[in-house]
Design a protein around this motif. Sequence first.
Motif, mmCIF file in Angstrom:
data_model
loop_
_atom_site.group_PDB
_atom_site.id
_atom_site.type_symbol
_atom_site.label_atom_id
_atom_site.label_comp_id
_atom_site.label_asym_id
_atom_site.label_seq_id
_atom_site.Cartn_x
_atom_site.Cartn_y
_atom_site.Cartn_z
ATOM 1 N N VAL A 168 4.038 9.529 2.955
ATOM 2 C CA VAL A 168 2.908 8.877 3.613
ATOM 3 C C VAL A 168 2.454 7.730 2.720
ATOM 4 C CG1 VAL A 168 0.580 9.119 4.527
ATOM 5 C CG2 VAL A 168 2.180 11.028 4.709
ATOM 6 N N PHE A 169 2.567 6.502 3.221
ATOM 7 C CA PHE A 169 2.167 5.308 2.484
ATOM 8 C C PHE A 169 0.813 4.816 2.987
ATOM 9 C CE2 PHE A 169 6.766 5.266 2.011
ATOM 10 C CZ PHE A 169 6.970 4.758 0.732
ATOM 11 N N TYR A 170 0.046 4.218 2.068
ATOM 12 C CA TYR A 170 -1.208 3.555 2.436
ATOM 13 C C TYR A 170 -1.655 2.676 1.285
ATOM 14 C CZ TYR A 170 -3.382 7.259 -0.401
ATOM 15 O OH TYR A 170 -3.717 8.115 -1.426
ATOM 16 N N GLY A 171 -2.542 1.726 1.591
ATOM 17 C CA GLY A 171 -3.114 0.877 0.568
ATOM 18 C C GLY A 171 -4.555 1.262 0.302
ATOM 19 N N THR A 172 -5.049 0.920 -0.877
ATOM 20 C CA THR A 172 -6.425 1.245 -1.249
ATOM 21 C C THR A 172 -7.207 -0.025 -1.560
ATOM 22 O OG1 THR A 172 -6.027 1.442 -3.641
ATOM 23 C CG2 THR A 172 -5.590 3.393 -2.279
ATOM 24 N N LEU A 173 -8.526 0.056 -1.419
ATOM 25 C CA LEU A 173 -9.371 -1.104 -1.676
ATOM 26 C C LEU A 173 -9.403 -1.483 -3.154
ATOM 27 C CD1 LEU A 173 -12.441 -0.543 0.677
ATOM 28 C CD2 LEU A 173 -10.748 -2.366 0.803
ATOM 29 N N ASP A 174 -9.135 -0.537 -4.050
ATOM 30 C CA ASP A 174 -9.093 -0.893 -5.463
ATOM 31 C C ASP A 174 -7.719 -1.415 -5.878
ATOM 32 O OD1 ASP A 174 -8.240 1.710 -4.988
ATOM 33 O OD2 ASP A 174 -8.693 2.393 -7.013
ATOM 34 N N GLY A 175 -6.839 -1.657 -4.902
ATOM 35 C CA GLY A 175 -5.637 -2.429 -5.185
ATOM 36 C C GLY A 175 -4.372 -1.668 -5.469
ATOM 37 N N SER A 195 -4.645 -7.520 -5.336
ATOM 38 C CA SER A 195 -5.969 -7.392 -4.735
ATOM 39 C C SER A 195 -6.002 -6.104 -3.921
ATOM 40 C CB SER A 195 -6.265 -8.600 -3.834
ATOM 41 O OG SER A 195 -7.536 -8.472 -3.213
ATOM 42 N N GLY A 196 -7.196 -5.723 -3.495
ATOM 43 C CA GLY A 196 -7.324 -4.529 -2.663
ATOM 44 C C GLY A 196 -6.642 -4.720 -1.318
ATOM 45 N N ALA A 197 -6.264 -3.613 -0.678
ATOM 46 C CA ALA A 197 -5.496 -3.674 0.567
ATOM 47 C C ALA A 197 -6.294 -3.124 1.740
ATOM 48 C CB ALA A 197 -4.187 -2.903 0.426
ATOM 49 N N THR A 250 -11.237 -4.610 -8.408
ATOM 50 C CA THR A 250 -10.260 -5.517 -7.808
ATOM 51 C C THR A 250 -10.877 -6.893 -7.698
ATOM 52 O OG1 THR A 250 -8.665 -5.760 -6.002
ATOM 53 C CG2 THR A 250 -10.910 -5.134 -5.398
ATOM 54 N N GLN A 251 -10.138 -7.826 -7.100
ATOM 55 C CA GLN A 251 -10.606 -9.186 -6.935
ATOM 56 C C GLN A 251 -10.112 -9.725 -5.593
ATOM 57 O OE1 GLN A 251 -8.822 -11.424 -10.096
ATOM 58 N NE2 GLN A 251 -6.744 -10.847 -9.544
ATOM 59 N N MET A 252 -10.598 -10.902 -5.213
ATOM 60 C CA MET A 252 -10.155 -11.518 -3.980
ATOM 61 C C MET A 252 -8.749 -12.087 -4.154
ATOM 62 S SD MET A 252 -12.577 -10.938 -1.910
ATOM 63 C CE MET A 252 -12.055 -11.952 -0.532
ATOM 64 N N GLY A 253 -8.113 -12.362 -3.038
ATOM 65 C CA GLY A 253 -6.756 -12.901 -3.054
ATOM 66 C C GLY A 253 -5.966 -12.253 -1.946
#
Length: 277
Positions: A168-175, A195-197, A250-253
């Motif tokens: 199970v794949f997923y992205g996190t806001l902390d990158g 950056s966060g996802a 994290t940061q923008m981008g």
Amino acid sequence: GKMRKLLTHPDRNGIIYTLDRETGDLVSADKMDETANWVKKVDLETGLPIRDPEFSTRMGHRSRDICPSAMGFHNQGMDSYDPERQNFYLGINHLCMDWEPFMLPYRAGQFFVGANVWSYPGPKGDRQRGIGSGQVKAYNAITGEFAWEKMEKFSIWGGTMATAGGLVFYGTLDGFIKARDADNGDLLWKFKLPSGAIGHPMTYTHDGIQYVAINYGVGGWPAVGLVFDLNDPSAGLGAVGAFKELARNTQMGGGLMVFALDGKGPYDDLSIGEYEM
């Protein structure tokens, strides 16, 4: 005990609805998390929620600890389904709130909420530190049971992708992009993104090689505190307070990260590909 064609929908309100997709009959309505408290249960005959007055709102009163928050336990992220395990894999916002209504005249083009909203991590998170507002859960729509759940620092905004290989794949806001064992939720692999996802992971093959890709870059409500210099925790429907610690993680981008599977291990090792800013 009989085969039916079903439709399962995890809603923002913290309820997972399963319907007969041929007749529209409501089959089940389970809480996405037991901390959802605005509703006691859903009447399966009418489909209407039976509300808990303790966590309802009224004018001139600040209602506290309502779960979920105005951003919902579930947002735009797409969930995935494993037909072998018969599990849905859900990415969840574990956010609750205080809600204080006030009179607000309608003005075209302006926010029309009529309330001050303070959002923060739910009971399973750490409100003081501002973390623990995300969950990934494996839900069986037939039994209504959860096979496992894992907490994350921040809301899972971009959904999940289940593969036939038991991942199970997923992205996190902390990158991070992460891969967990579909059976038990154990973390098998992670990679730090620029950056966060909030993007949805996807997979494809080319010239006999399988790839996993994900768009990264913080956006939507979580980005309010990163983009704007805001200090009021109730700003942005409480998004500033809910994600006050995100800037430290994290940061923008934005860009696209692609990984290639080498096909040698039981889960296939993932090697970094290229990305563009």
